[in-house]
Design an enzyme around this catalytic site. Structure first.
Site, short mmCIF file in Angstrom:
data_model
loop_
_atom_site.label_atom_id
_atom_site.label_comp_id
_atom_site.label_asym_id
_atom_site.label_seq_id
_atom_site.Cartn_x
_atom_site.Cartn_y
_atom_site.Cartn_z
N HIS A 1 1.47 4.31 6.77
CA HIS A 1 0.70 5.10 5.58
C HIS A 1 1.30 6.75 5.96
O HIS A 1 1.63 6.93 6.87
CB HIS A 1 -0.92 5.02 5.60
CG HIS A 1 -1.31 3.68 5.21
ND1 HIS A 1 -2.61 3.40 5.12
CD2 HIS A 1 -0.79 2.79 4.34
CE1 HIS A 1 -2.82 2.22 4.22
NE2 HIS A 1 -1.55 1.93 3.92
N SER B 1 0.84 -1.36 -0.20
CA SER B 1 -0.14 0.08 -0.04
C SER B 1 0.84 1.20 -0.08
O SER B 1 0.44 2.41 -0.30
CB SER B 1 -0.97 -0.10 1.17
OG SER B 1 -0.15 0.16 2.37
N ASP C 1 -7.79 6.22 4.76
CA ASP C 1 -7.77 5.02 5.53
C ASP C 1 -9.14 4.94 6.45
O ASP C 1 -9.18 4.37 7.32
CB ASP C 1 -6.62 5.28 6.39
CG ASP C 1 -5.41 4.93 5.59
OD1 ASP C 1 -5.50 4.13 4.61
OD2 ASP C 1 -4.39 5.02 6.20
#
Length: 185
Positions: free
Chosen positions: A102, A62, A128
């Site tokens: 992230h 990701s 998210d």
């Protein structure tokens, strides 16, 4: 065989048993020292970095191209540093055991000085919010495990491989145990 020879053999057997016990104790103590040293190093890293987990492995794609699956990240989590847009953070959310790596994409500052923020994986199409706990729309500083400060590419792939294929992990551990047993001094 005479009495003297029998006593000498018995004495040699007793010496061997004592030596074997000493050697086993030495090996156990050596292993215990290695384990305790590793724990002390980990705890020391926790104190120095301010992070409960100073080293993590990237588990998914990701964050590509910034980080790839298997990259080993080094984290810090100094409380006095403000969260900034663009920073790569590692966070945990309620109900999930595995931390997520992230990028911070948006900050929301409240009048009381508190800051909330939103994250997104570089390789993901949406933010998210779907990963956060039910009803949670923003993260806070308490959710942060650390901020990425450096990395080693692909070093953590061994960890991923062993978790995805537990039989391989046990096979490797068994082979190592046999190797150690066969190569005792």
């Amino acid at each position: 065989m005479g009495l003297t020879e029998t006593l000498q053999i018995d004495e040699m057997i007793q010496d061997f048993k004592r030596m074997n016990k000493r050697q086993s104790l030495y090996q156990f103590l050596s292993f215990a020292m290695i384990v305790s040293s590793a724990l002390m190093i980990w705890k020391g890293l926790m104190v120095v970095t301010g992070s409960e987990s100073p080293i993590v492995v990237v588990l998914s794609g990701s964050m590509e191209p910034a980080f790839h699956r298997g990259d080993l990240l080094f984290l810090t989590n100094y409380k006095e540093e403000p969260v900034r847009v663009g920073e790569i953070v590692v966070f945990k959310v309620e109900g999930r055991d595995i931390p997520i790596v992230h990028r911070v994409i948006k900050l929301h500052e409240k009048g009381d000085g508190s800051v909330k923020f939103l994250t997104k994986g570089d390789n993901n199409n949406v933010d998210d919010r779907g990963l956060y706990a039910p009803g949670q729309l923003w993260l806070t500083k308490k959710d942060i495990v650390g901020r990425a400060r450096g990395f080693l590419p692909y070093v953590g792939i061994i960890t991923i491989f062993m978790n995805e294929y537990p039989k391989v992990k046990w096979a490797i551990l068994s082979i190592l145990a046999i190797f150690v047993l066969l190569h005792r001094e």
